[in-house]
Design a protein around this motif. Structure first.
Motif, PDB file in Angstrom:
ATOM      1  N   SER A   1     -12.225  -8.447   1.781  1.00  0.00           N
ATOM      2  CA  SER A   1     -12.311  -7.197   1.022  1.00  0.00           C
ATOM      3  C   SER A   1     -11.626  -7.299  -0.339  1.00  0.00           C
ATOM      4  O   SER A   1     -12.114  -6.740  -1.332  1.00  0.00           O
ATOM      5  CB  SER A   1     -11.695  -6.051   1.836  1.00  0.00           C
TER       6      SER A   1
ATOM      7  N   SER B   1       0.821  -1.202   0.000  1.00  0.00           N
ATOM      8  CA  SER B   1       0.000   0.000   0.000  1.00  0.00           C
ATOM      9  C   SER B   1       0.860   1.259   0.000  1.00  0.00           C
ATOM     10  O   SER B   1       1.822   1.374   0.762  1.00  0.00           O
ATOM     11  CB  SER B   1      -0.913   0.009   1.232  1.00  0.00           C
TER      12      SER B   1
ATOM     13  N   ASP C   1      -2.832   1.652  -4.150  1.00  0.00           N
ATOM     14  CA  ASP C   1      -3.623   2.096  -3.008  1.00  0.00           C
ATOM     15  C   ASP C   1      -4.264   0.944  -2.255  1.00  0.00           C
ATOM     16  O   ASP C   1      -4.550   1.056  -1.059  1.00  0.00           O
ATOM     17  CB  ASP C   1      -4.720   3.066  -3.469  1.00  0.00           C
ATOM     18  N   SER C   2      -4.510  -0.184  -2.954  1.00  0.00           N
ATOM     19  CA  SER C   2      -5.119  -1.341  -2.299  1.00  0.00           C
ATOM     20  C   SER C   2      -4.625  -2.610  -2.969  1.00  0.00           C
ATOM     21  O   SER C   2      -4.117  -2.582  -4.099  1.00  0.00           O
ATOM     22  CB  SER C   2      -6.640  -1.281  -2.381  1.00  0.00           C
TER      23      SER C   2
END
Length: 297
Positions: A125, A42, A90-91
């Motif tokens: 997620s 990240s 970012d993820s």
């Protein structure tokens, strides 16, 4: 072929690697598959970090990841081609999708959420994001996945909704490619509950898809059919027999954008009870014609 494997420093990563190697080793030419182990860090790349402190921190994370990813490569047999990729995003999901989009990707593979039950898949997620945005098939390895060295059967779960024909073709091509039996599960009795289908609709659907699949394989592999029956999707899935070395293919929801995955209600319920990996196929619209790929996995 190229498998992009989302890798984390825990059991999820090992489960995903197990599925990738099982699929690759069941091919006539395992060396034709490139397994790309991808770990996403990240934040920005070290050279792009805003401050010296952030640059140092990102370098430390990258060095640590390189060390344990090198060990992860030893989990893959030397007969297979594999490489380790560290990507900054970012993820985790965004990073996996970026790596997958950088070249041809036949399959994205991820493991179950770490808090899920053993031999079942709990959508975390990362998987949830992939199952609603990926344009390549996504394979989900259940927690504790440790199969035989080879794939033993491909099961295709089919209803009558738009895109079913494309999913069946992927299953047929994959079974022939891996030289394993193909089982078709008719979901008509579950798919059409609200429409109150005719009593013999599931049997007619099963007969039709069996004939279609048998004609497509041309005797190259054995084809069989089962009908999922039960008071619920979960009960119907649990009533069927499952081989440790098989995988299940299912199509995306009708809500999916063209060429994109969207996990439907039936597939989501199936995940709760399946003890084997599930592969979700992107939605291909019948009007796409030649633009509708049926690439095996």
């Amino acid at each position: 072929m190229r498998y992009v494997v989302g890798l984390t420093k825990d059991s999820r990563g090992r489960d995903a690697i197990s599925l990738a190697t099982t699929l690759a080793q069941s091919l006539d030419d395992p060396g034709a598959v490139e397994i790309d182990l991808v770990h996403v860090i990240s934040g920005a790349r070290p050279d792009d970090a805003a401050t010296p402190q952030e640059r140092e921190y990102q370098r430390l994370k990258a060095d640590e990841a390189e060390e344990w990813m090198a060990k992860s490569l030893f989990l893959i047999p030397k007969t297979l081609r594999a490489r380790a990729t560290i990507h900054f995003a970012d993820s985790m999901a965004e990073g996996i999708l970026e790596v997958a989009a950088a070249g041809r990707t036949d399959l994205i593979i991820v493991g179950a959420a770490s808090h899920g039950p053993f031999r079942r898949f709990t959508v975390g997620s990362v998987a949830n994001a992939l199952l609603h945005t990926a344009t390549a098939p996504v394979a989900l390895a259940p927690a504790g996945y440790l199969p035989p060295s080879d794939l033993t059967r491909i099961t295709c779960a089919l209803g009558t909704r738009t895109g079913a024909e494309a999913v069946l073709q992927v299953a047929v091509d994959s079974a022939v490619l891996h030289r394993v039996p193909l089982r078709i599960i008719s979901l008509v009795s579950l798919d059409a509950r609200a429409a109150v289908p005719a009593a013999n609709a599931p049997d007619k659907h099963a007969e039709r898809v069996l004939e279609e699949a048998s004609a497509s394989v041309g005797g190259a592999v054995d084809v069989s059919v089962d009908i999922a029956r039960g008071r619920s999707t979960e009960a119907a899935i649990e009533s069927l027999d499952w081989s440790e070395g098989e995988i299940v293919l299912i199509g995306s929801s009708r809500l999916a954008q063209r060429h994109t995955i969207f996990l439907g209600t039936t597939a989501n319920k199936m995940l709760r009870s399946l003890p084997v990996p599930m592969v979700v196929i992107p939605r291909y619209h019948p009007l796409d014609g030649a633009d509708s790929p049926s690439q095996p996995i």
